[in-house]
Design an enzyme around this catalytic site. Sequence first.
Site, PDB file in Angstrom:
ATOM      1  N   SER A   1       1.807  -9.741  -0.771  1.00 39.36           N
ATOM      2  CA  SER A   1       1.418  -8.335  -0.697  1.00 39.36           C
ATOM      3  C   SER A   1       1.547  -7.711   0.680  1.00 39.36           C
ATOM      4  O   SER A   1       1.626  -6.495   0.811  1.00 39.36           O
ATOM      5  CB  SER A   1      -0.019  -8.171  -1.189  1.00 39.36           C
TER       6      SER A   1
ATOM      7  N   LYS B   1       0.809  -1.223   0.000  1.00 38.82           N
ATOM      8  CA  LYS B   1       0.000   0.000   0.000  1.00 38.82           C
ATOM      9  C   LYS B   1       0.841   1.271   0.000  1.00 38.82           C
ATOM     10  O   LYS B   1       0.422   2.303  -0.554  1.00 38.82           O
ATOM     11  CB  LYS B   1      -0.945  -0.001   1.199  1.00 38.82           C
TER      12      LYS B   1
ATOM     13  N   GLU C   1     -10.019   5.337   2.752  1.00 39.29           N
ATOM     14  CA  GLU C   1     -10.806   4.238   3.295  1.00 39.29           C
ATOM     15  C   GLU C   1      -9.836   3.096   3.588  1.00 39.29           C
ATOM     16  O   GLU C   1      -8.756   3.031   3.009  1.00 39.29           O
ATOM     17  CB  GLU C   1     -11.859   3.778   2.284  1.00 39.29           C
TER      18      GLU C   1
END
Length: 401
Positions: free
Chosen positions: A387, A104, A126
């Site tokens: 990830s 991210k 969000e």
Amino acid sequence: MRDVALRREPVPPDGTMGGPRVGGRFGEYGGRYAPESLVEACREVDEAFREAWADPGFRDALAGLLAAHAGRPTPLTPAERLSEALGVRLYLKREDLAHTGSHKINNVLGQALLATRMGRRRLIAETGAGQHGVATATAAALLGLEATVFMGERDIERQELNVFRMRMLGAEVIPVTAGSRTLKDATSEAMRHWVGATGDSHYCIGSVIGPDPYPWMVREFQRVIGDEARGQCAAELRTGVPDHVVACVGGGSNAAGTFAGFADTPARLVGVEAEGGAGAARGRLGVLHGCRSLFLQDGDGQITEAHSIAPGLDYPGVGPEHAHLRDLGRARYVTVTDDEAISAAVRLARTEGIVPALESAHALAWVIRAADEGDLPAGSAVLMTLSGRGDKDVSTLKELL
């Protein structure tokens, strides 16, 4: 709400992941289905991103932050013991080792720099699993911005550690009590909040969803995963590219970034969704959160709730470019159950000493199943994007194991 058409460079017909075509579309998906009050804000983001992405100074500044602050490049790790057991050559792209613990941070640092360039002083975000919220809070603290993060009440309960991290970094975390109290509802609330704050705030969407230009912009900020992995595989593999490239898919940003590095190669692209949130595998055409894509719907066309033990995968749809890649046959989308993901997380921990995020464990679960069932031929080279790390999911696993 209206869909605004803008001029775009043509998207390649072969699925090589260029820019979206006229109207911000990938095939029949995408677009800008935004309230009138957000049309101008989206246009400003689009123009600012195009200008910034063409500016070597912006690209250099982002690359510098990714190296010095996020720890890029992340390594490519051969999973030696697991590979031997499965009969394939499995390589892990280690986004779990990036600062804040997931992919991210790549997108957020890009959007935070863009927000600063646009004169915005606050980031709105969000989050579901909490990793995008933590990355947003981190980037805001680094660049002297404010941060407001919307998070479903249910996810706040599941991800207590990440909520604390966000608040420690100075972000305001706003619980969302509507609907399923998860990622879909947090996204809706964040977009509603942005309507009244476009003058001083930038909405930092965390995945390849939302109105144009977000699906394209987020993919470009995440392309660093695929570009790095492409070079690392070229150095590691005799063939230069792996036979299969695998990543988990919720909205789909880590997968889009990974696939972008290999879409023009013979590698087979596989996106792995949660069984209860399979937008690409079982969704139908619809509109949600500003874009036209594939979403889980009931017989009346209403969006149905998704479910996954991994908070980042319980989104009821998929990004528009993934829907387009599915239609082209360039990427294959498969599903994995909660139990398979838990088993895969434990297996990776005990064979490689790596505790993955439950989102990433879905991708690994498919690799394990496919190897066992012969869907991955013996000796295949498989690149899997890990990830995120599993710290955030330890309390969930502790209850189940």
